[in-house]
Design an enzyme around this catalytic site. Structure first.
Site, PDB file in Angstrom:
ATOM      1  N   ASN A   8       2.978   2.034  -7.573  1.00 33.15           N
ATOM      2  CA  ASN A   8       1.938   2.726  -6.809  1.00 33.15           C
ATOM      3  C   ASN A   8       2.610   3.375  -5.598  1.00 33.15           C
ATOM      4  O   ASN A   8       2.893   2.706  -4.607  1.00 33.15           O
ATOM      5  CB  ASN A   8       0.876   1.704  -6.366  1.00 33.15           C
ATOM      6  CG  ASN A   8      -0.204   2.351  -5.514  1.00 33.15           C
ATOM      7  OD1 ASN A   8      -0.272   3.581  -5.418  1.00 33.15           O
ATOM      8  ND2 ASN A   8      -1.035   1.521  -4.901  1.00 33.15           N
ATOM      9  N   LYS A  10       1.352   5.432  -3.623  1.00 37.45           N
ATOM     10  CA  LYS A  10       0.369   5.696  -2.555  1.00 37.45           C
ATOM     11  C   LYS A  10       0.566   7.122  -2.021  1.00 37.45           C
ATOM     12  O   LYS A  10       0.907   8.020  -2.780  1.00 37.45           O
ATOM     13  CB  LYS A  10       0.465   4.645  -1.444  1.00 37.45           C
ATOM     14  CG  LYS A  10       0.470   3.217  -1.994  1.00 37.45           C
ATOM     15  CD  LYS A  10       0.270   2.207  -0.918  1.00 37.45           C
ATOM     16  CE  LYS A  10       0.397   0.799  -1.501  1.00 37.45           C
ATOM     17  NZ  LYS A  10      -0.033  -0.225  -0.599  1.00 37.45           N
ATOM     18  N   HIS A  95      -8.510  -0.176  -5.809  1.00 38.62           N
ATOM     19  CA  HIS A  95      -7.455  -0.671  -4.917  1.00 38.62           C
ATOM     20  C   HIS A  95      -8.081  -1.047  -3.580  1.00 38.62           C
ATOM     21  O   HIS A  95      -9.012  -0.386  -3.110  1.00 38.62           O
ATOM     22  CB  HIS A  95      -6.378   0.410  -4.723  1.00 38.62           C
ATOM     23  CG  HIS A  95      -5.161  -0.125  -4.050  1.00 38.62           C
ATOM     24  ND1 HIS A  95      -5.103  -0.322  -2.692  1.00 38.62           N
ATOM     25  CD2 HIS A  95      -3.962  -0.529  -4.548  1.00 38.62           C
ATOM     26  CE1 HIS A  95      -3.916  -0.836  -2.387  1.00 38.62           C
ATOM     27  NE2 HIS A  95      -3.201  -0.969  -3.486  1.00 38.62           N
ATOM     28  N   GLU A  97      -7.167  -0.579  -0.649  1.00 37.81           N
ATOM     29  CA  GLU A  97      -7.149   0.503   0.352  1.00 37.81           C
ATOM     30  C   GLU A  97      -8.319   1.457   0.124  1.00 37.81           C
ATOM     31  O   GLU A  97      -8.806   2.101   1.055  1.00 37.81           O
ATOM     32  CB  GLU A  97      -5.795   1.226   0.319  1.00 37.81           C
ATOM     33  CG  GLU A  97      -4.733   0.359   0.985  1.00 37.81           C
ATOM     34  CD  GLU A  97      -3.319   0.583   0.499  1.00 37.81           C
ATOM     35  OE1 GLU A  97      -3.049   1.607  -0.144  1.00 37.81           O
ATOM     36  OE2 GLU A  97      -2.475  -0.295   0.766  1.00 37.81           O
ATOM     37  N   GLU A 168      -4.486  -8.577  -6.461  1.00 39.18           N
ATOM     38  CA  GLU A 168      -3.765  -8.166  -5.250  1.00 39.18           C
ATOM     39  C   GLU A 168      -4.457  -8.763  -4.022  1.00 39.18           C
ATOM     40  O   GLU A 168      -5.416  -8.172  -3.495  1.00 39.18           O
ATOM     41  CB  GLU A 168      -3.793  -6.641  -5.132  1.00 39.18           C
ATOM     42  CG  GLU A 168      -3.080  -5.920  -6.249  1.00 39.18           C
ATOM     43  CD  GLU A 168      -2.465  -4.616  -5.745  1.00 39.18           C
ATOM     44  OE1 GLU A 168      -1.260  -4.445  -5.924  1.00 39.18           O
ATOM     45  OE2 GLU A 168      -3.177  -3.790  -5.157  1.00 39.18           O
ATOM     46  N   GLY A 174       1.736  -5.172   1.528  1.00 45.08           N
ATOM     47  CA  GLY A 174       2.536  -4.575   2.590  1.00 45.08           C
ATOM     48  C   GLY A 174       2.884  -5.513   3.717  1.00 45.08           C
ATOM     49  O   GLY A 174       3.400  -5.084   4.753  1.00 45.08           O
ATOM     50  N   SER A 209       3.438  -7.258  -1.957  1.00 46.73           N
ATOM     51  CA  SER A 209       4.770  -7.608  -1.430  1.00 46.73           C
ATOM     52  C   SER A 209       5.723  -8.140  -2.504  1.00 46.73           C
ATOM     53  O   SER A 209       6.523  -9.044  -2.232  1.00 46.73           O
ATOM     54  CB  SER A 209       4.650  -8.607  -0.268  1.00 46.73           C
ATOM     55  OG  SER A 209       4.006  -7.977   0.832  1.00 46.73           O
TER      56      SER A 209
END
Ligand code: PEP
Length: 247
Positions: A8, A10, A95, A97, A168, A174, A209
């Site tokens: 991904n 992003k 996702h 985000e 996730e 991250g 991560s």
């Protein structure tokens, strides 16, 4: 069943760097056969150029999101049919985000999933608890709720090939922090239970991560069928090391 390792990217990558990265991955995948299936999900601006680079390669292409409608007045959005037309086989949906920053609800994710199926795309559906939910012991309940509300009622008409699930944890994305392999296995086992025996072939990925240093432990744990990789997928050597660690 091959494991699935998805990159991904992003909102990262201008044309030259993105094409170089995709070409590097395609070349490695051509010279060293892995057991895992690889997917690159670049930003929308790079789909066509990355598709060109991946032509004839075992590495597949995916989108990072799609709109639920097939076409229309939706400025800035991309439909599932457009992703398919650009050469995608996969699309990431739900996702965190998008759920957090764009306030996407489970119902919207469900509608997007239906659109993806209609267009012939396989969805990588993301679920995961946030830090507070983890601390208060709600992880399994949150995952179960997101899954039930983001998938068609009663899993109607869904086939294993339509779908992968990416677990996730929001707090792991991250951050450099990850759950233990045993915790990942526990959540994946519950996801598999919710999906039921008809969908037992659905691949359940871990994301958050993943790095070369932790990939072997996390990705060879029981019930783990691959990875969704963010930051480390932007570094060819790291993404390749993760894909190899998958076994
Ligand atoms: C992600 O956002 O899908 C992800 C897994 O990110 P990272 O690997 O950077 O934690």
């Amino acid at each position: 069943m091959h494991k699935l390792v998805a990159a991904n990217w992003k909102m990262n990558g201008l044309k030259e760097a993105g094409v170089d990265l995709a070409r590097g991955l395609a070349m490695r995948a051509a010279s060293e056969k892995l057991n895992s299936e690889l997917v690159i999900c670049p930003p929308a601006t790079l789909l066509i150029s990355v598709a060109e680079v991946l032509r004839g390669s075992p590495v597949h292409l995916g989108g990072q999101d799609c709109h639920a409608e097939e076409k229309g007045a939706h400025t800035g959005d991309i439909s599932a049919a457009m992703l398919k037309d650009a050469g995608c086989r996969y699309v990431i949906l739900g996702h965190s985000e998008r759920r957090i920053v764009h306030h996407e609800s489970d119902a919207e994710v469900r509608a997007k999933l239906a659109a993806a199926r209609l267009a012939g795309l396989a969805a990588i559906l993301c679920v995961g608890e946030n830090e507070d939910q983890r601390k208060s012991g709600e992880t399994l309940a949150v995952i179960e709720r997101q899954l039930t509300n983001s998938l068609p009622t009663g899993l109607a008409g869904l086939n294993a090939s339509d779908l992968s699930i990416a677990y996730e944890p929001v707090w792991a994305i991250g951050s450099g922090h990850t759950p233990t392999a045993a915790e990942v296995t526990r959540v994946h086992a519950r996801i598999r239970q919710v999906l039921g025996s008809r969908l037992r072939e659905v691949r359940i990925l871990y994301g958050g991560s993943v790095k070369p240093q932790n990939a072997h432990e996390l990705l060879t744990a029981p019930e783990v069928d691959g990875a969704l990789v963010g930051g480390a997928s932007l570094i060819l050597d790291d993404f390749w090391a993760i894909a190899r660690a998958c076994g």
